[in-house]
Design a protein around this motif. Structure first.
Motif, PDB file in Angstrom:
ATOM      1  N   ASP A 184       0.819  -1.211   0.000  1.00  0.00           N
ATOM      2  CA  ASP A 184       0.000   0.000   0.000  1.00  0.00           C
ATOM      3  C   ASP A 184       0.849   1.255   0.000  1.00  0.00           C
ATOM      4  OD1 ASP A 184      -2.435  -1.275  -0.080  1.00  0.00           O
ATOM      5  OD2 ASP A 184      -2.595  -1.431   2.098  1.00  0.00           O
ATOM      6  N   GLU A 185       2.048   1.163  -0.539  1.00  0.00           N
ATOM      7  CA  GLU A 185       2.953   2.312  -0.586  1.00  0.00           C
ATOM      8  C   GLU A 185       3.526   2.479  -1.989  1.00  0.00           C
ATOM      9  OE1 GLU A 185       4.929   2.852   3.759  1.00  0.00           O
ATOM     10  OE2 GLU A 185       5.652   1.115   2.632  1.00  0.00           O
ATOM     11  N   VAL A 186       4.067   3.671  -2.204  1.00  0.00           N
ATOM     12  CA  VAL A 186       4.776   3.978  -3.446  1.00  0.00           C
ATOM     13  C   VAL A 186       6.258   4.108  -3.115  1.00  0.00           C
ATOM     14  CG1 VAL A 186       5.137   5.692  -5.259  1.00  0.00           C
ATOM     15  CG2 VAL A 186       2.816   5.170  -4.462  1.00  0.00           C
ATOM     16  N   GLU A 187       7.071   3.352  -3.807  1.00  0.00           N
ATOM     17  CA  GLU A 187       8.518   3.436  -3.601  1.00  0.00           C
ATOM     18  C   GLU A 187       9.130   4.248  -4.744  1.00  0.00           C
ATOM     19  OE1 GLU A 187      11.076   0.132  -1.850  1.00  0.00           O
ATOM     20  OE2 GLU A 187      11.637   0.040  -3.981  1.00  0.00           O
ATOM     21  N   VAL A 188       9.887   5.261  -4.381  1.00  0.00           N
ATOM     22  CA  VAL A 188      10.526   6.136  -5.371  1.00  0.00           C
ATOM     23  C   VAL A 188      12.031   6.066  -5.189  1.00  0.00           C
ATOM     24  CG1 VAL A 188      10.717   8.488  -6.269  1.00  0.00           C
ATOM     25  CG2 VAL A 188       8.528   7.692  -5.335  1.00  0.00           C
ATOM     26  N   ARG A 189      12.700   5.719  -6.280  1.00  0.00           N
ATOM     27  CA  ARG A 189      14.174   5.712  -6.280  1.00  0.00           C
ATOM     28  C   ARG A 189      14.637   6.890  -7.119  1.00  0.00           C
ATOM     29  NH1 ARG A 189      18.280   2.929  -9.247  1.00  0.00           N
ATOM     30  NH2 ARG A 189      16.670   1.959 -10.548  1.00  0.00           N
TER      31      ARG A 189
END
Length: 476
Positions: free
Chosen positions: A243-248
């Motif tokens: 339920d999260e957005v991972e941003v690299r």
């Protein structure tokens, strides 16, 4: 299938559509207002008004946390109740929408038709599968919708646009904002001031619509002191993880970072709602974006009996412009084929960030180098601004060398919404810098900063005009 005849069919019941309908009726024509979505304008439902409500809450929180410099000490911890914040936003938003709905309810039932219209020909529309409309003229006023880059669509319900923000029941903990334009900048800063951890990622250095490099650089420095902002971000990857957005991404210090957020708020522009209208069945010439080519002074598309107004034409997506365009379109549809140029007001745009941004008249990017001078003021030492601890920002005013006429301005600073109006009036009145300096300036007010910029422009105009005279003399 039912068949209806009308003088003017207006597709869309937003700001532009309602203005077009009223203008057509005022001209004594039969008009039919067609709407497939909810009544209520973009501004009232998901734009201007709810965003300003969120900003107002953010400004209250920010002001409460920054009183010590005045010798005012607020005891205890300042807390933000996200549920209460969003409850007020939605209650007041619904109140504004209610005013619009009252106006729509007062329109005679026979002048309204529910459903989505598609062109069969220039003057024949099919609404869903229930009605065919034969109109002498048509006004397209279908508005716009948020544009979402394809790589971000895989984020599913973790991806939100401004429409979704105003449906929240509370505030999330962490949000990644993509796009520091008007919407992204306003919402990003507001969320940050309400205690949300925010990262704002942009592209190509753009920020709040500012085109003047110095003003934009000043704005970037100001905002970066308050929240994370990278206007030329290098986002390597965005991924949905549970339920999260991972941003690299590559951070401002050139280190590679990977962070997770509750939501990715996408504010990367808006797209005109014209792609489902069946425009291929008309005689209209379309531009590269699929929008009918039109005359912005008459709103007429080519020589056809079709007019296009508001966000649907992607020209100036602002409420006051949509209202003007709708009125012009409705009046010209009523008098077609004898169309006339309508009044287009001086360009004026405001970003309700803190400090505010104002863009007036011809912006820096539209001016021809060598034909204008720039008058400037830095608000860091401007008297009234410093008194209020609002002394952040810069104003650039542009004046035509040959005529001395005031051309436009770009500004970040205190009271920009009010100074922007004064300057827009000056542009529309075609005032010279000299004439503007003859106007009254009270003391002490923030507008004295404007006078400083105008005096700077006047001095530079004098030098530039003298140089031109000498060059002409040498040529002779």
């Amino acid at each position: 299938m039912k068949t209806l005849q009308t003088d003017i069919a207006v597709i869309g019941a937003g700001t532009a559509g309602l203005a077009a309908y009223r203008a057509a009726k005022a001209a004594g024509k039969r008009a039919l207002l067609i709407e497939g979505g909810p009544y209520g304008t973009t501004c009232a439902r998901v734009g201007c008004m709810p965003s300003k409500l969120l900003i107002a809450a953010a400004e209250a929180a920010h002001a409460a946390a920054h009183t010590e410099a005045f010798g005012v000490h607020v005891g205890g911890e300042i807390s933000v109740d996200g549920v209460e914040v969003m409850d007020r936003v939605k209650r007041e938003r619904d109140r504004f929408v209610g005013f619009v709905l009252e106006g729509v309810e007062n329109i005679p039932a026979e002048d309204k038709l529910r459903g989505y219209a598609k062109f069969v020909s220039d003057t024949v529309l099919r609404v869903d599968d229930h009605t065919e409309i034969h109109a002498s003229r048509v006004v397209i006023a279908t508005g716009s919708r948020p544009s979402v880059p394809p790589p971000l669509r895989a984020l599913g319900d973790r991806l939100v646009v401004n429409d979704d923000v105003f449906a929240w029941d509370g505030l999330p903990n962490r949000v990644a904002v993509f796009g520091p334009g008007v919407i992204g900048l306003e919402l990003g800063q507001a969320l940050a001031r309400l205690g949300v951890e925010v990262r704002v990622f942009g592209m190509s250095g753009s920020l709040g619509g500012i085109s003047d490099p110095q003003v934009r650089q000043t704005a970037r420095r100001i905002f970066q002191r308050e929240f994370y902002l990278d206007t030329d971000a290098r986002v390597l990857e965005t991924t949905r993880v549970g339920d999260e957005v991972e941003v690299r991404y590559i951070a401002l210090d050139n280190s590679e970072r990977t962070e997770r957020f509750d939501y990715a708020l996408v504010a990367t522009g808006r797209r005109p709602n014209v792609d489902s209208l069946g425009l291929e069945n008309t005689s209209l010439e379309l531009n590269a974006q699929g929008v009918p080519v039109f005359d912005r002074l008459t709103m007429q598309a080519g020589g056809s009996p079709i007019f296009i107004a508001g966000d649907a034409n992607a020209d100036a997506p602002l409420l006051h412009e949509a209202a003007d365009e709708g009125r012009i379109a409705g009046e010209n549809a009523a008098r077609f084929p004898e169309v006339r140029q309508g009044l287009r007001r001086a360009p004026l745009g405001v970003v309700f960030s803190d400090p505010q941004i104002a863009l007036v008249g011809a912006g820096h990017a539209r001016l021809v180098p060598g034909t204008f001078v720039t008058g400037a003021v830095d608000f860091s030492d401007q008297g009234r601004s410093r008194v209020m601890l609002k002394n952040r920002g810069m104003l650039h005013v542009y004046a035509d060398i040959e005529t001395g006429r005031f051309m436009g301005a770009e500004m970040i600073g205190p009271s920009a919404e009010h100074i922007g109006h004064l300057l827009a009036w000056a542009v529309q009145q075609e005032l010279t810098v000299a004439r503007m300096l003859e106007m009254p300036f009270y003391h002490p007010v923030i507008e004295e900063g404007l006078r400083t910029a105008l005096r700077d422009a006047a001095s530079k105009l004098s030098l530039a005009q003298e140089a031109l005279r000498q060059a002409d003399a040498e040529t002779v």
